[in-house]
Design a protein around this motif. Structure first.
Motif, PDB file in Angstrom:
ATOM      1  N   GLY A 160      10.704  69.683 -80.215  1.00 45.53           N
ATOM      2  CA  GLY A 160      10.828  69.887 -81.641  1.00 45.53           C
ATOM      3  C   GLY A 160      11.149  68.594 -82.341  1.00 45.53           C
ATOM      4  N   PRO A 161      11.149  68.590 -83.679  1.00 41.92           N
ATOM      5  CA  PRO A 161      11.463  67.379 -84.449  1.00 41.92           C
ATOM      6  C   PRO A 161      12.834  66.833 -84.065  1.00 41.92           C
ATOM      7  CG  PRO A 161      10.546  69.061 -85.870  1.00 41.92           C
ATOM      8  CD  PRO A 161      10.804  69.727 -84.560  1.00 41.92           C
ATOM      9  N   GLY A 162      12.878  65.523 -83.901  1.00 36.34           N
ATOM     10  CA  GLY A 162      14.120  64.863 -83.527  1.00 36.34           C
ATOM     11  C   GLY A 162      14.198  64.490 -82.072  1.00 36.34           C
ATOM     12  N   ASP A 163      13.399  65.101 -81.213  1.00 36.91           N
ATOM     13  CA  ASP A 163      13.393  64.743 -79.795  1.00 36.91           C
ATOM     14  C   ASP A 163      12.728  63.379 -79.622  1.00 36.91           C
ATOM     15  OD1 ASP A 163      14.656  67.017 -79.009  1.00 36.91           O
ATOM     16  OD2 ASP A 163      12.822  68.124 -78.520  1.00 36.91           O
ATOM     17  N   SER A 164      13.195  62.633 -78.652  1.00 35.03           N
ATOM     18  CA  SER A 164      12.568  61.358 -78.304  1.00 35.03           C
ATOM     19  C   SER A 164      12.407  61.290 -76.799  1.00 35.03           C
ATOM     20  CB  SER A 164      13.400  60.174 -78.804  1.00 35.03           C
ATOM     21  OG  SER A 164      14.647  60.147 -78.166  1.00 35.03           O
ATOM     22  N   PHE A 165      11.355  60.674 -76.355  1.00 37.31           N
ATOM     23  CA  PHE A 165      11.106  60.552 -74.928  1.00 37.31           C
ATOM     24  C   PHE A 165      10.372  59.247 -74.672  1.00 37.31           C
ATOM     25  CE2 PHE A 165       7.983  63.296 -76.936  1.00 37.31           C
ATOM     26  CZ  PHE A 165       6.779  62.686 -76.642  1.00 37.31           C
ATOM     27  N   THR A 166      10.347  58.868 -73.431  1.00 35.31           N
ATOM     28  CA  THR A 166       9.733  57.600 -73.008  1.00 35.31           C
ATOM     29  C   THR A 166       8.476  57.901 -72.212  1.00 35.31           C
ATOM     30  OG1 THR A 166      11.884  56.516 -72.945  1.00 35.31           O
ATOM     31  CG2 THR A 166      10.083  55.459 -71.749  1.00 35.31           C
ATOM     32  N   LEU A 167       7.384  57.274 -72.597  1.00 35.79           N
ATOM     33  CA  LEU A 167       6.099  57.411 -71.917  1.00 35.79           C
ATOM     34  C   LEU A 167       5.811  56.116 -71.174  1.00 35.79           C
ATOM     35  CD1 LEU A 167       3.436  58.921 -71.348  1.00 35.79           C
ATOM     36  CD2 LEU A 167       2.551  57.929 -73.499  1.00 35.79           C
ATOM     37  N   THR A 168       5.655  56.196 -69.869  1.00 30.44           N
ATOM     38  CA  THR A 168       5.415  55.029 -69.019  1.00 30.44           C
ATOM     39  C   THR A 168       4.042  55.150 -68.379  1.00 30.44           C
ATOM     40  OG1 THR A 168       7.785  54.889 -68.548  1.00 30.44           O
ATOM     41  CG2 THR A 168       6.304  53.653 -67.119  1.00 30.44           C
ATOM     42  N   LEU A 169       3.232  54.089 -68.531  1.00 29.86           N
ATOM     43  CA  LEU A 169       1.869  54.046 -67.971  1.00 29.86           C
ATOM     44  C   LEU A 169       1.794  52.917 -66.945  1.00 29.86           C
ATOM     45  CD1 LEU A 169      -0.150  54.373 -71.307  1.00 29.86           C
ATOM     46  CD2 LEU A 169       0.523  56.208 -69.764  1.00 29.86           C
ATOM     47  N   TRP A 170       1.090  53.169 -65.866  1.00 29.41           N
ATOM     48  CA  TRP A 170       0.836  52.110 -64.875  1.00 29.41           C
ATOM     49  C   TRP A 170      -0.518  52.377 -64.201  1.00 29.41           C
ATOM     50  CZ3 TRP A 170       4.200  56.089 -64.090  1.00 29.41           C
ATOM     51  CH2 TRP A 170       4.029  56.869 -62.939  1.00 29.41           C
ATOM     52  N   GLY A 171      -1.033  51.395 -63.606  1.00 31.37           N
ATOM     53  CA  GLY A 171      -2.390  51.419 -63.032  1.00 31.37           C
ATOM     54  C   GLY A 171      -3.226  50.314 -63.691  1.00 31.37           C
ATOM     55  N   ARG A 172      -4.339  50.698 -64.210  1.00 31.52           N
ATOM     56  CA  ARG A 172      -5.161  49.713 -64.909  1.00 31.52           C
ATOM     57  C   ARG A 172      -4.573  49.353 -66.257  1.00 31.52           C
ATOM     58  NH1 ARG A 172     -11.502  50.615 -64.453  1.00 31.52           N
ATOM     59  NH2 ARG A 172     -11.282  48.493 -65.285  1.00 31.52           N
ATOM     60  N   VAL A 173      -3.680  50.195 -66.710  1.00 31.65           N
ATOM     61  CA  VAL A 173      -2.970  49.886 -67.948  1.00 31.65           C
ATOM     62  C   VAL A 173      -1.480  49.946 -67.646  1.00 31.65           C
ATOM     63  CG1 VAL A 173      -3.045  52.304 -68.664  1.00 31.65           C
ATOM     64  CG2 VAL A 173      -2.617  50.542 -70.349  1.00 31.65           C
ATOM     65  N   ASP A 174      -0.787  48.986 -68.134  1.00 36.65           N
ATOM     66  CA  ASP A 174       0.669  48.888 -67.883  1.00 36.65           C
ATOM     67  C   ASP A 174       1.364  48.827 -69.224  1.00 36.65           C
ATOM     68  OD1 ASP A 174       3.143  48.641 -66.855  1.00 36.65           O
ATOM     69  OD2 ASP A 174       2.875  46.623 -66.030  1.00 36.65           O
ATOM     70  N   ALA A 175       2.028  49.923 -69.597  1.00 34.62           N
ATOM     71  CA  ALA A 175       2.675  49.971 -70.907  1.00 34.62           C
ATOM     72  C   ALA A 175       3.817  50.985 -70.867  1.00 34.62           C
ATOM     73  CB  ALA A 175       1.669  50.343 -71.987  1.00 34.62           C
ATOM     74  N   GLN A 176       4.712  50.847 -71.818  1.00 36.12           N
ATOM     75  CA  GLN A 176       5.842  51.775 -71.962  1.00 36.12           C
ATOM     76  C   GLN A 176       6.089  51.988 -73.446  1.00 36.12           C
ATOM     77  OE1 GLN A 176       9.811  50.542 -70.697  1.00 36.12           O
ATOM     78  NE2 GLN A 176      10.111  52.547 -69.728  1.00 36.12           N
ATOM     79  N   TYR A 177       6.168  53.268 -73.853  1.00 37.51           N
ATOM     80  CA  TYR A 177       6.340  53.608 -75.263  1.00 37.51           C
ATOM     81  C   TYR A 177       7.553  54.537 -75.402  1.00 37.51           C
ATOM     82  CZ  TYR A 177       1.488  52.047 -75.284  1.00 37.51           C
ATOM     83  OH  TYR A 177       0.346  51.331 -75.098  1.00 37.51           O
ATOM     84  N   THR A 178       8.349  54.263 -76.435  1.00 39.96           N
ATOM     85  CA  THR A 178       9.441  55.170 -76.804  1.00 39.96           C
ATOM     86  C   THR A 178       8.969  55.952 -78.013  1.00 39.96           C
ATOM     87  OG1 THR A 178      11.128  53.677 -75.968  1.00 39.96           O
ATOM     88  CG2 THR A 178      11.822  55.346 -77.551  1.00 39.96           C
ATOM     89  N   LEU A 179       8.824  57.263 -77.828  1.00 37.30           N
ATOM     90  CA  LEU A 179       8.222  58.114 -78.850  1.00 37.30           C
ATOM     91  C   LEU A 179       9.266  59.064 -79.411  1.00 37.30           C
ATOM     92  CD1 LEU A 179       4.949  58.965 -76.902  1.00 37.30           C
ATOM     93  CD2 LEU A 179       5.328  57.122 -78.544  1.00 37.30           C
ATOM     94  N   ARG A 180       9.144  59.343 -80.698  1.00 38.74           N
ATOM     95  CA  ARG A 180      10.078  60.261 -81.370  1.00 38.74           C
ATOM     96  C   ARG A 180       9.266  61.240 -82.194  1.00 38.74           C
ATOM     97  NH1 ARG A 180      15.597  59.629 -83.412  1.00 38.74           N
ATOM     98  NH2 ARG A 180      15.942  61.211 -85.037  1.00 38.74           N
ATOM     99  N   VAL A 181       9.627  62.518 -82.092  1.00 34.97           N
ATOM    100  CA  VAL A 181       8.936  63.552 -82.833  1.00 34.97           C
ATOM    101  C   VAL A 181       9.455  63.528 -84.262  1.00 34.97           C
ATOM    102  CG1 VAL A 181       8.377  66.006 -82.941  1.00 34.97           C
ATOM    103  CG2 VAL A 181       8.759  64.916 -80.718  1.00 34.97           C
ATOM    104  N   ASP A 182       8.521  63.355 -85.204  1.00 33.04           N
ATOM    105  CA  ASP A 182       8.952  63.288 -86.600  1.00 33.04           C
ATOM    106  C   ASP A 182       9.108  64.694 -87.167  1.00 33.04           C
ATOM    107  OD1 ASP A 182       6.398  64.226 -86.966  1.00 33.04           O
ATOM    108  OD2 ASP A 182       5.574  62.300 -87.643  1.00 33.04           O
TER     109      ASP A 182
END
Length: 856
Positions: A160-182
């Motif tokens: 729901g709105p207000g939750d935040s979580f971390t998305l981590t990618l690895w393999g051919r793409v290497d990235a990390q995103y901190t996402l928050r539900v608006d």
């Protein structure tokens, strides 16, 4: 604007390292810019609060915040720190701020109900002091029941709105995103765009993101972890202790919200709580499932906007007495007696199932009582008693089984193992008392008793038996026992038994048990043996013969020395009631002594023999010295002192009786108040004199006329000495004493040949208050010569003491050194004058009255 240079340190808050490059938090250096200081301080404070979500650093972070407060020039108070923590908690409700733990006081738990039942401490009556079940659990601090936030969220967690979580990618793409539900329920991924995730479960979120990212990327893997959880607002209404709106973590359940609201009040229900959610069917929550069985299947996770409604309490029933958990319980729908007893934990082992009582109010009119037998031992009606439906307000009472023990016998008294024993049919007395090992030392073998309760009223009777014959195997004393019998055994000196007594010179004179074949020597040995000065030639036995006609006695003399040597002629067999007397050696006295003091050559205390005369004591003391004044010697005796005290007490009682009788007559015959007052004063004076006389210390003096030892021997004054006698021989005093009603009571130098009259004139003579007829002279040896004694005021009289005639009467008596002239007071003088005056005045008034009458 002043600038601040950060210090080059690597110590972070809570012990976490901070790199010199600026990553992490560093403590600011004091600077002059107030605004800069505030910014750095609050940044440190908020960072420390955020670290509280990590359990390992919560307490340390608070301590670091405390150090920042003390080192900062800003006046950071405890209140401002608490406000900052509350603001942080409002922003992130899933963060639990835990202060440093303080040691909890140790709670001393009292005896449990089971312990009190087994130790017989609980009273047999039923207590109605009951409390409502389940409400106390909500009275604990709210933080104790806060939801756990440091665990992974479940797959059914709804995003729901207000939750935040971390998305981590690895393999051919290497990235990390901190996402928050608006607020629109969306997240924004670079190169992917806005994705709506509101309402998805956490398990669905990962597959949804995998699908959306695969459109942009290929050959990659990813992981989604929740970071910060949102807060939700719920409402607790109805019969809550503190109803209202509460902002709590999205991980919270209905029970967490109830604890936050303090739980239901005692007028609220624990069994019919409803959870209302946006048009969905209400969810019913029964807290008894949780409180009694730990069942949390009804404890659903809350969502934003949920309402928890606590209705009024439903029907209740109290369970009191011998159950494991006495309390007041709320019932749902209709409940039977057995079901309510199950809520109370069941009946204890002391509960009496044959009579379970239900007290109820019938139709709002009267209070009635109904008894049920739920033991299952009765008829069909009794067996269904447990299925009786209870009503609102019923009180179930479970009574205790009778305290009296069944199928027992009791062993008491002079035995080794007293107590309660199992009774079985055919049990006999010999089964409990098998040998002398079951008895304590010196039992009464002639008498024991059984106290038996006779049905139906169980009145007691006493059955005697002979213990000795029982242990010898006599079948007549091996009585068959019955239920509730009490067997009592006694010591030899209790109840009826045979005994003998010994007195005199033994170490332990007393009464002793008469054992078979007991002789004189045995009794002496039992009493501890003879003392040193016991008379061995003769001892006495007083033998008593007791019959129904009365008692006769005889005296038997025995030679104790022969008896102790084993001579059977004197070492007699003893019988019941015999009394053996051990005499001391005749005329054996070690403590007899007399004391001689004063003018003797060797004064001191001397042991004396029986019949020793006074002259012998003087000789042993070396005789008199040259300064000894024999006429003034004082001889005191304890026995004389006791006699003097008895006679003085008798004299005081006689005087008191005569004084009181005479005073009452004078007071009753008084003519005016002044006379009554004077008589009362006179009575008080006499009573004071009697009190002084009663308090006088007696010496026990005996008048003894001493002479030189050669003359004293064989004379009437050579008295036989007694224990405690004291002889004091003074020096020649050289003075004569004059006391009493004289003008100058004093002591005068002795002048040879001077008389009583001479010494009275030397002190000014006698006063008007003196009683001249009672003047006396106390001689130095203790004898007394009074004016009324012998001469009666004659001009010539014979003195037996001096063996000569004296001329001139008492006043011509010659004085000797140490003599005392005593002039007493006339106690009745003033009262007599007052009485004479009154009589004269009465006669004068009569005469005047007569003259007036004649004149008329």
């Amino acid at each position: 604007m002043a600038s601040c240079t950060p210090p080059q340190n690597t110590e972070g808050i809570g012990g976490y390292p901070v790199s010199p490059t600026g990553e992490g938090l560093r403590r600011p250096r004091p600077c002059q810019g107030n605004r800069a200081r505030r910014v750095l301080l609050w940044a440190a404070l908020l960072t420390s609060v955020s670290l509280l979500s990590v359990p390992a650093v919560r307490a340390q972070s608070l301590l670091e915040a405390s150090r920042l407060r003390s080192s900062s020039p800003l006046p950071l108070t405890q209140e401002s720190l608490a406000q900052a923590m509350q603001a942080r908690a409002a922003e992130e409700p899933n963060v639990v701020i835990v202060p440093p733990e303080t040691p909890k006081p140790k709670v001393e738990q009292g005896p449990s109900r089971i312990e009190r039942l087994l130790s017989r401490e609980l009273r047999p009556d039923v207590s109605l002091d009951l409390k409502q079940f389940g409400y106390d659990v909500f009275r604990m601090p709210v933080t104790t029941f806060a939801p756990v936030t440091n665990v992974p969220v479940g797959p059914d967690y709804v995003i729901g709105p207000g939750d935040s979580f971390t998305l981590t990618l690895w393999g051919r793409v290497d990235a990390q995103y901190t996402l928050r539900v608006d607020r629109n329920g969306q997240i924004v991924l670079p190169e992917v765009g806005a994705l709506r995730v509101w309402g998805m479960k956490f398990a669905e979120l990962e597959s949804y993101l995998q699908h959306e990212l695969s459109r942009k990327y290929a050959d990659f893997k990813m992981s989604v972890t929740m970071d910060r959880l949102r807060s939700i607002r719920v409402f607790v209404v109805g019969e809550a202790l503190t109803p209202g709106s509460y902002t709590i973590s999205s991980l919270s359940t209905a029970i967490n919200a109830l604890f936050a609201a303090g739980g239901p009040s005692k007028s609220g229900s624990l069994r019919s709580i409803r959870l209302l959610r946006n048009g969905a069917d209400p969810c019913r929550i029964d807290l008894y499932d949780f409180l009694l069985g730990g069942d949390k299947t009804q404890d659903v996770r809350l969502q934003d906007g949920d309402t928890i409604f606590i209705p009024l309490i439903g029907p209740v029933a109290g369970v009191a007495g011998n159950v494991k958990r006495p309390a007041i319980y709320e019932m749902v729908a209709s409940m039977t007696l057995a079901e309510v007893l199950d809520l109370a934990g069941g009946v204890t082992f002391t509960g009496w199932l044959q009579r379970v009582q239900v007290e109820r109010v019938e139709q709002h009119r009267r209070r009635v009582v109904v008894d049920f037998d739920i033991s299952g031992d009765g008829d069909l009606h009794d067996q269904r008693a447990a299925d009786v439906t209870l009503q609102d307000g019923d009180v179930v009472k479970v009574f205790a089984v009778p305290s009296r023990q069944e199928k027992v016998v009791h062993l008491a008294g002079h035995v080794v193992r007293p107590g309660t024993y199992e009774w079985k049919p055919g049990l006999r007395l010999g089964d409990l008392l098998t040998s002398y090992d079951d008895l304590q030392a010196q039992p009464n073998l002639a008498y024991g008793e059984i106290e038996r309760l006779i049905p139906p009223d169980l009145h007691p009777i006493t059955i005697p038996f002979n213990v000795g014959r029982l242990l010898a195997g006599e079948p007549g004393d091996n009585i068959e026992l019955r239920q509730y019998d009490t067997i009592r055994l006694f010591r030899w000196d209790e109840r009826i038994t045979e005994a003998v007594r010994i007195s005199g010179l033994v170490f332990d004179p007393n009464q002793y048990r008469l054992v078979p074949d007991m002789r004189v020597s045995d009794l002496v040995d039992t009493a501890g043996g003879l003392r040193k000065n016991a008379y061995l030639r003769n001892a006495e036995i007083t033998r008593r013969h007791v019959t129904q006609q009365g008692m006769t006695s005889e005296t038997i003399d025995v030679d104790l020395e022969k008896a102790l040597a084993g001579d059977r002629e004197h070492n007699l067999l003893l019988r019941d009631y015999d009394h053996l007397v051990i005499r001391p050696i005749p005329e054996l006295e070690f403590d007899r002594s007399a004391e001689i003091l004063g003018e003797v050559r060797f004064p001191g205390t001397y042991p004396i023999r029986k019949g020793e005369p006074l002259s012998s004591l003087i000789e042993r003391a070396g005789g008199f010295t040259g300064q000894a004044y024999l006429r003034g010697a004082v001889f005191a005796r304890e026995s004389a002192k006791e006699v003097q005290r008895r006679r003085l007490d008798q004299l005081i009682r006689q005087i008191e009786e005569s004084v009181l009788a005479g005073s009452e007559q004078r007071i009753s015959g008084a003519l005016d108040a002044e006379t009554v007052k004077s008589q009362q004063v006179a009575l008080q004076t006499k009573q004071e004199l009697l009190a002084k006389l009663r308090a006088a210390e007696l010496t026990g003096r005996v008048v003894v006329k001493l002479a030189p030892v050669a003359e004293l021997k064989g004379s009437p004054h050579d008295v036989e000495l007694e224990d405690g006698d004291t002889l004091t021989v003074p020096q020649t005093p050289g003075v004569v004493h004059v006391v009493g009603e004289v003008f100058n009571a004093t002591s005068l130098l002795y002048e040879q040949g001077r008389t009583v009259g001479y010494y009275l004139r030397k002190v000014g003579g006698m006063t008007k208050e003196a009683e001249e007829k009672q003047v006396s002279v106390i001689k130095a040896d203790g004898s007394v010569i009074s004016r009324e004694q012998g001469n009666k005021g004659k001009l010539v009289f014979w003195s037996s003491e001096h063996n000569s005639w004296f001329f001139g009467g008492f006043m011509s008596l010659e004085m000797e050194p140490g003599d005392t002239i005593v002039v007493p007071r006339d106690l009745d003088r003033f009262l007599w004058i007052r009485t004479t005056k009154d009589i004269t005045q009465i006669i004068f008034q009569i005469a005047v009255a007569a003259g007036i009458a004649f004149a008329i």
